[in-house]
Design an enzyme around this catalytic site. Sequence first.
Site, PDB file in Angstrom:
ATOM      1  N   GLU A  87      11.658  64.486  61.755  1.00 38.63           N
ATOM      2  CA  GLU A  87      12.549  64.262  62.888  1.00 38.63           C
ATOM      3  C   GLU A  87      12.682  65.452  63.840  1.00 38.63           C
ATOM      4  OE1 GLU A  87      14.084  61.405  63.657  1.00 38.63           O
ATOM      5  OE2 GLU A  87      13.178  60.374  61.945  1.00 38.63           O
ATOM      6  N   SER A 478      51.913  28.965  17.948  1.00 40.69           N
ATOM      7  CA  SER A 478      52.615  29.718  16.910  1.00 40.69           C
ATOM      8  C   SER A 478      52.373  31.220  16.973  1.00 40.69           C
ATOM      9  CB  SER A 478      52.227  29.199  15.530  1.00 40.69           C
ATOM     10  OG  SER A 478      52.750  27.909  15.343  1.00 40.69           O
TER      11      SER A 478
END
Length: 816
Positions: A87, A478
């Site tokens: 770049e 239960s």
Amino acid sequence: MVRLIGYFFGIGTVFFLGVAAFVAVYLANVTKDLPDYEVLNSYAPPVTTRVHATNGALMAEYARERRLYLPIQAIPDRVKAAFLSAEDKNFYNHPGVDVTGLFRAIVTNLQQMGSGRRPVGASTITQQVAKNFLLSSDQTIDRKVKEAILSFRIEQAYSKDRILELYLNEIFFGMNSYGIAGAALTYFDKSVTELSIAETAYLAALPKGPNNYHPFRRTEAAIERRNWVVDRMVENGYVTRSEGDEAKKQPLGVTPRNRGSYLFASDYFAEEVRRQIIERYGDNALYEGGLSVRTSLDPRMQVIARRVLQGGLISYDERRGFHGPIKTVEIGSDWGIELSKVAGYGDVPEWKLAVVLATDAEGADIGLQPRKEPSGKVAEERVTGRIAADAMKWAYRSATGDRKTARSPEGVLSPGDVVYVEPTETDGSYRLRQPPRVQGGLVAMDPHTGRVLAMVGGFSYSQSEFNRATQAMRQPGSSFKPFVYAAALDNGYTPASVIMDAPIEIVSGGEVWRPQNYGGGSAGPSTLRLGIEKSRNLMTVRLAQDMGMGLVAEYAERFGVYDKMNPVLAMSLGSGETTVLRMVSAYSVLANGGKQIKPSLIDRIQDRYGKTIFSHEERTCEGCNAQDWENQEEPNVIDNREQVLDPMTAYQITSMMEGVVTRGTAAGKIKLDRPAAGKTGTTNDEKDAWFVGYTPDLVAGLYIGFDSPAPLGRGSTGGSLSAPLFNEFMQAAVEGTPPTKFLVPEGMQMIAVDRKTGMAASEGDPDTIMEAFKPGTGPADVFSVIGGDEFMEPEEILRSSPQANQAVTGGQSGLF
């Protein structure tokens, strides 16, 4: 001549001044609305939130832009070199604009004028930072001028390393990845420090145009661009020629990282964490905040929990028969193409999709679903196998009836049927599988901290994201009874208190309710211990009636079973609705001696800067932050949790639930090398089967049931379905840890009592048990029966009550 020269000089001067004035006015107009470059000081880009298990393993990532922010010091020099070569090779020398590069681009563009090619740019890394952070991407002269001006200003305000850091963390790489760290993980499933020269060069090639160099759609262009970057790295002296030549010989090697849950079997857990973070901090914090979340999940225990629950669901489902194939496809010349279109369960890797190619009396020939390449293309290879008849006999029974509907594989499968198969461990053949229709949830928790160690919300997250451990509201049956008994023990009753186990009618609003014990029958006067061990409904209702349901509701809410409990007698039998997580949390209070806990899946949350913004640990530590040792006392951790139950009561109910495991409804189902307590639960018509239990250091609970509640079948109780799964999980979970015992609170008295009457036993009396009593309490001197109107001696009640006599001489044991 002099006049002519002066004339031209004057014209030139006027022209120059005019141009200068125009430029000055233009620049003044352009710069008057320039954005403030100082915002780069507070740069906080959207960053990926990462969720980890307790051992640091990555569970999941959440992001709108998949980015991990890295300071420049953490980025390897080779990575920097690749991007500078691709770049802006003069980055560390120019003042923000590369004049030489700009002139070269102008010449190139003039040469290409009229060719139709896109103009060549000459933007430096600084200019790209100015554009990406502060400007739009418009291709206009004004934007380029603003970009150049901002670049000069940025260079004056920030160091080169800071500018490069901003650039490498901001740029888009394609495949929804932003920043170099995110790109390395997305494309190669590696950290930036692990990237090779070829991999680094390819990533440096992408910012120019990710779609132009897509690894699968534009492979040749991607390799060409990567090699160009490698050549620039060699040219600039960052790598040697031989290293560059070797790098260019390498394939792209892109292996896209799986998006979603990375730690095996953690999907339900991770999704629950995601929901909690959104509820606590909002969407933006999760998807952009870069949070680091450390959860309480124990990966080993999670795998065990998944295996156990899945095995239980599959076993139940296969006993009910075969549901039929997933679908049917055409098996032409290439069955793999059609089979590849069928979606399977990604989180059940043990199973494979297959199509039936042929059947005979000995088995079925199958073709396995071909794999897909990263590009999405179906691989050309075709793998076949066989299901032996013995590996699919369970499927001879139809799931819609109780009789066998086939005598051989030919009556079960047909060519074209798509089914699941699992490899056998012996001869390389396959076993027929089917996704179970029954579901369930399982949670394991540390009772001392409330940390959730494992959570499974169903058979498969791919099949259904609904978490049955936290979202399914089910009747606990239960398994709720221990809280009724805990309320009684905390309010004057003892484990040896006697309650009448006999038919009862409750009239309310003109309607009559007649509860029954599971299996019918009743046993007459019985102790609280026997009532919970044998899970007697009639005794529980009488006990709740004697105490008052207001008290029961208070305790249920105190334990966190319900937020608001309706104080009606039916609720004493677990007819309300709650979740597995709530039940396990409530049992943890019993296991830890009555201390309130806050169940948590999250240990700690840190923001993007490493600051802790949440911690589950709320205990304080005195003296933990001393700078020097000055002979002071050792640090003291202060446990500031609320005591919601008397520790002696917690031990009494634990002791009684140990009896459930050894003599009661779970007898023979729990076989551990350490003490264990727990309770079965079965709802009306066997629609849900529960077991919740604990050792001194681990609590676990699960239920099995259909998502739309329906009978599981006669005998499908918590004791027969869920207790064995609890045992299987606990055996594996505690393996390798030293056994411990339940702590007996100081002052607790252990007195021998008659198991039937609850009265003090004499030395040598048969059928006695050591019962725990609080100071000031003990066995009754007279036979007092809760739910009866008289007080009489044991012999008298035995003579007058055949049911009581039955209780003393063995009685009828109800399973519930």
